[in-house]
Design an enzyme around this catalytic site. Structure first.
Site, PDB file in Angstrom:
ATOM      1  N   LYS A 126      -9.953   0.517  -2.139  1.00  0.00           N
ATOM      2  CA  LYS A 126      -8.708   0.935  -2.804  1.00  0.00           C
ATOM      3  C   LYS A 126      -7.643   1.103  -1.737  1.00  0.00           C
ATOM      4  CE  LYS A 126      -6.938   2.002  -6.817  1.00  0.00           C
ATOM      5  NZ  LYS A 126      -7.233   1.441  -8.148  1.00  0.00           N
ATOM      6  N   ASP A 166      -2.277  -1.579  -9.438  1.00  0.00           N
ATOM      7  CA  ASP A 166      -2.658  -0.277 -10.009  1.00  0.00           C
ATOM      8  C   ASP A 166      -1.323   0.380 -10.367  1.00  0.00           C
ATOM      9  OD1 ASP A 166      -5.082   1.670 -10.335  1.00  0.00           O
ATOM     10  OD2 ASP A 166      -3.598   2.927  -9.367  1.00  0.00           O
TER      11      ASP A 166
HETATM   12  P1  NDP Z   1       1.365   1.713 -14.509  1.00  0.00           P
HETATM   13  O1  NDP Z   1       2.088   2.032 -13.279  1.00  0.00           O
HETATM   14  O2  NDP Z   1       1.588   0.397 -15.176  1.00  0.00           O
HETATM   15  O3  NDP Z   1       1.598   2.854 -15.607  1.00  0.00           O
HETATM   16  C1  NDP Z   1       1.278   4.172 -15.339  1.00  0.00           C
HETATM   17  C2  NDP Z   1       1.757   5.013 -16.507  1.00  0.00           C
HETATM   18  O4  NDP Z   1       1.284   6.349 -16.318  1.00  0.00           O
HETATM   19  C3  NDP Z   1       3.262   5.105 -16.604  1.00  0.00           C
HETATM   20  O5  NDP Z   1       3.641   5.269 -17.929  1.00  0.00           O
HETATM   21  C4  NDP Z   1       3.557   6.370 -15.783  1.00  0.00           C
HETATM   22  O6  NDP Z   1       4.765   7.030 -16.129  1.00  0.00           O
HETATM   23  C5  NDP Z   1       2.393   7.233 -16.165  1.00  0.00           C
HETATM   24  N1  NDP Z   1       2.124   8.193 -15.072  1.00  0.00           N
HETATM   25  C6  NDP Z   1       1.813   7.896 -13.783  1.00  0.00           C
HETATM   26  N2  NDP Z   1       1.672   9.002 -13.055  1.00  0.00           N
HETATM   27  C7  NDP Z   1       1.904  10.015 -13.908  1.00  0.00           C
HETATM   28  C8  NDP Z   1       1.905  11.405 -13.774  1.00  0.00           C
HETATM   29  N3  NDP Z   1       1.651  11.985 -12.583  1.00  0.00           N
HETATM   30  N4  NDP Z   1       2.162  12.145 -14.874  1.00  0.00           N
HETATM   31  C9  NDP Z   1       2.410  11.548 -16.084  1.00  0.00           C
HETATM   32  N5  NDP Z   1       2.433  10.232 -16.262  1.00  0.00           N
HETATM   33  C10 NDP Z   1       2.183   9.477 -15.204  1.00  0.00           C
HETATM   34  O7  NDP Z   1      -0.207   1.892 -14.147  1.00  0.00           O
HETATM   35  P2  NDP Z   1      -1.466   1.279 -14.894  1.00  0.00           P
HETATM   36  O8  NDP Z   1      -1.242   1.240 -16.349  1.00  0.00           O
HETATM   37  O9  NDP Z   1      -1.845   0.035 -14.176  1.00  0.00           O
HETATM   38  O10 NDP Z   1      -2.598   2.357 -14.538  1.00  0.00           O
HETATM   39  C11 NDP Z   1      -2.836   3.511 -15.370  1.00  0.00           C
HETATM   40  C12 NDP Z   1      -4.188   4.106 -15.008  1.00  0.00           C
HETATM   41  O11 NDP Z   1      -5.221   3.117 -15.214  1.00  0.00           O
HETATM   42  C13 NDP Z   1      -4.357   4.559 -13.563  1.00  0.00           C
HETATM   43  O12 NDP Z   1      -5.234   5.665 -13.514  1.00  0.00           O
HETATM   44  C14 NDP Z   1      -5.032   3.353 -12.905  1.00  0.00           C
HETATM   45  O13 NDP Z   1      -5.742   3.707 -11.735  1.00  0.00           O
HETATM   46  C15 NDP Z   1      -5.967   2.938 -14.024  1.00  0.00           C
HETATM   47  N6  NDP Z   1      -6.439   1.559 -13.966  1.00  0.00           N
HETATM   48  C16 NDP Z   1      -5.575   0.511 -13.985  1.00  0.00           C
HETATM   49  C17 NDP Z   1      -6.055  -0.791 -13.974  1.00  0.00           C
HETATM   50  C18 NDP Z   1      -5.162  -1.974 -14.118  1.00  0.00           C
HETATM   51  O14 NDP Z   1      -5.690  -3.081 -14.288  1.00  0.00           O
HETATM   52  N7  NDP Z   1      -3.852  -1.824 -14.099  1.00  0.00           N
HETATM   53  C19 NDP Z   1      -7.503  -1.065 -13.848  1.00  0.00           C
HETATM   54  C20 NDP Z   1      -8.329   0.120 -13.895  1.00  0.00           C
HETATM   55  C21 NDP Z   1      -7.805   1.361 -13.916  1.00  0.00           C
HETATM   56  P3  NDP Z   1       5.993   7.017 -15.093  1.00  0.00           P
HETATM   57  O15 NDP Z   1       6.619   5.676 -15.255  1.00  0.00           O
HETATM   58  O16 NDP Z   1       6.863   8.140 -15.524  1.00  0.00           O
HETATM   59  O17 NDP Z   1       5.412   7.241 -13.720  1.00  0.00           O
END
Ligand code: NDP
Length: 444
Positions: A126, A166
């Site tokens: 990671k 991510d």
């Molecule tokens: P994105 O950056 O596309 O989206 C993240 C979302 O979560 C946004 O809406 C963001 O809001 C919100 N968010 C992030 N941090 C916070 C916080 N501290 N409090 C509240 N909301 C928050 O990320 P992904 O969708 O790619 O990833 C989401 C999760 O899934 C993570 O845990 C990631 O590790 C996991 N994941 C992702 C994969 C992938 O293929 N993308 C694969 C496996 C796991 P804001 O815009 O306000 O920050």
């Protein structure tokens, strides 16, 4: 002292100030305790757990970049290469102000077992940075990505370490990072996944994590004589995972009531309109608040959490520890019967234990969001042979992998007497595959 407790002490003393990493290790060690009990002498003999909790390699580096006003900024970059027993290191890059060594270590450690569950030949790693792409111009994001890759390219390669996206790293960032890698190395190779279609990307990679989480949920519910059809679903987040979990949940007949970002959430009792939200997030890079301005039936709640809305199924898709014990109690009190962790470790340990103890069907992130890395693995194999597969072909393969994950974790629950505890089942099944490979490969 029990072997797992000794290891936890080592982790605590060697990784002080890393609460998320300690939380992730503790969860794994607690759940694999029955496996350790059966094999303790052998595992102690080869220092298996001591090696498992220590990354093979970990780097951090300076990332200087210049903003549009000519001001120099410095962020910190990270890459942890945790375990290569099953294949090249594989795991995403996260760009978010909250990124630090603890977050990267927790994510890298979890990735080992998640990747093992896919059945593919991929190890765990990671990386990321405390850089925040939000509010930056495209040129600023490009400048950051180029500086980040100027250092990272020394440490990665198509058969060595293959990062992906991510939080904060989507198609735009992967494009800039890939271009910079190519400039430094002169290699057009599958060194990053999540690439664009037409230059090495795989169809269905964008959708894979969200779709996979729904496939696994459907498979679990099918074994319970239930399904998602007609169910009220809460989704948190509005990024890549949230959007495509929403799309697939709606396709199988569920009603998705919510989405959120770090400022607040939207709620529509008629269901969120996927395409309106997708355009807002992917094309306009907007905030969920704007959705409520466009769609009159939706309301926006500043600062709230989606878990206060009554539902049947909860799908946290945002970030670690976003759902705590109070949220868990609210969900149970409101009649929720199933929770799928689509993000990595979105439930606190207390919340997880409470939900399982109260009979909620609980799918852990390690299993539920493995669809993303699984299709990344399929992207690597397409890159290696330069042959590209159709959307339906990759999507079918993804579904098979998710069904396979359900079978593995259910079997592990059966074998280790923890029926229905899929947290334990996923940790045990993933651990056994890695442990067997580490045993075979000697003390490295
Ligand atoms: P994105 O950056 O596309 O989206 C993240 C979302 O979560 C946004 O809406 C963001 O809001 C919100 N968010 C992030 N941090 C916070 C916080 N501290 N409090 C509240 N909301 C928050 O990320 P992904 O969708 O790619 O990833 C989401 C999760 O899934 C993570 O845990 C990631 O590790 C996991 N994941 C992702 C994969 C992938 O293929 N993308 C694969 C496996 C796991 P804001 O815009 O306000 O920050």
């Amino acid at each position: 002292m029990a072997y797992v407790d000794e290891i936890m002490e080592i982790v605590q003393s060697r990784n002080q100030g890393e609460p998320e990493f300690q939380q992730a290790v503790k969860e794994i060690l607690d759940s694999i305790a029955p496996v350790i009990d059966r094999n303790e002498a052998e595992y102690r003999d080869i220092g298996l757990l001591e090696r498992l909790v220590e990354p093979e390699r970990s780097i951090s580096f300076r990332v200087p970049w210049v903003d549009d006003q000519g001001q120099v900024h410095v962020n910190r970059g990270y890459r942890v290469q945790f375990n290569s027993a099953l294949g090249p290191y594989k795991g995403g890059l996260r760009f978010h102000p909250s990124v630090n060594r603890s977050i990267i270590n927790f994510l890298g450690f979890e990735q080992i077992f998640k990747n093992a569950l896919t059945g593919l030949s991929i190890g765990g790693g990671k990386g990321g940075s405390d850089f925040d792409p939000k509010g930056k111009s495209d040129r600023e994001v490009m400048a950051f990505c180029q500086s980040f890759m100027a250092e990272l390219h020394h440490n990665i390669g198509a058969r060595e370490d293959v990062p992906a996206g991510d939080i904060g790293v989507g198609g735009r960032e992967i494009g800039y990072l890939y271009g910079a890698y190519k400039k430094h190395t002169r290699l057009f190779e599958g060194v990053l996944t999540g690439k664009g279609l037409g230059w090495g990307g795989s169809l269905a990679r964008t959708e894979a994590t969200g779709y996979g989480a729904v496939y696994l949920t459907e498979e679990m519910l099918r074994h319970e004589g239930k399904s998602m059809e007609g169910k009220r679903v809460l989704i948190s987040g509005s990024g890549n995972v949230a959007l495509y979990a929403m799309q697939k949940a709606q396709e199988v007949g569920a009603k998705v009531l919510t989405a959120s970002d770090s400022n607040g959430y939207i709620y529509d009792e008629n269901g969120i309109d996927f395409e309106t939200l997708r355009i807002l997030k992917e094309e306009k890079r907007g905030r969920v608040k704007q959705y409520a301005e466009e769609v009159p039936t939706a309301k926006y709640v500043e600062g709230g959490k989606v878990w206060e809305i009554p539902c049947d199924i909860a799908m946290p898709c945002a970030t670690q520890n976003e759902l705590d014990i109070d949220d868990a109690k609210t969900l149970v009190a409101n009649g929720c019967f199933s929770l799928t962790e689509c993000a990595n470790m979105p439930c606190t340990r207390e919340a997880t234990d409470y939900l399982i103890d109260n009979g909620i069907l609980f799918l852990p992130g390690k299993a539920a969001n493995a669809g993303g890395v699984a299709v990344s693995g399929l992207e690597m194999s397409q890159n290696a042979v330069q042959l590209y597969r159709s959307f339906a072909d990759v999507d079918n393969n993804l579904r098979e992998i998710m069904v396979g994950i359900y079978e593995q974790i259910d079997r592990a629950c059966e074998e280790y007497d923890c029926k229905g505890n899929f947290v334990a089942g996923a940790n045990i099944a993933g651990f056994l595959r890695v442990a067997n490979a580490m045993k075979a490969q000697g003390y490295v």
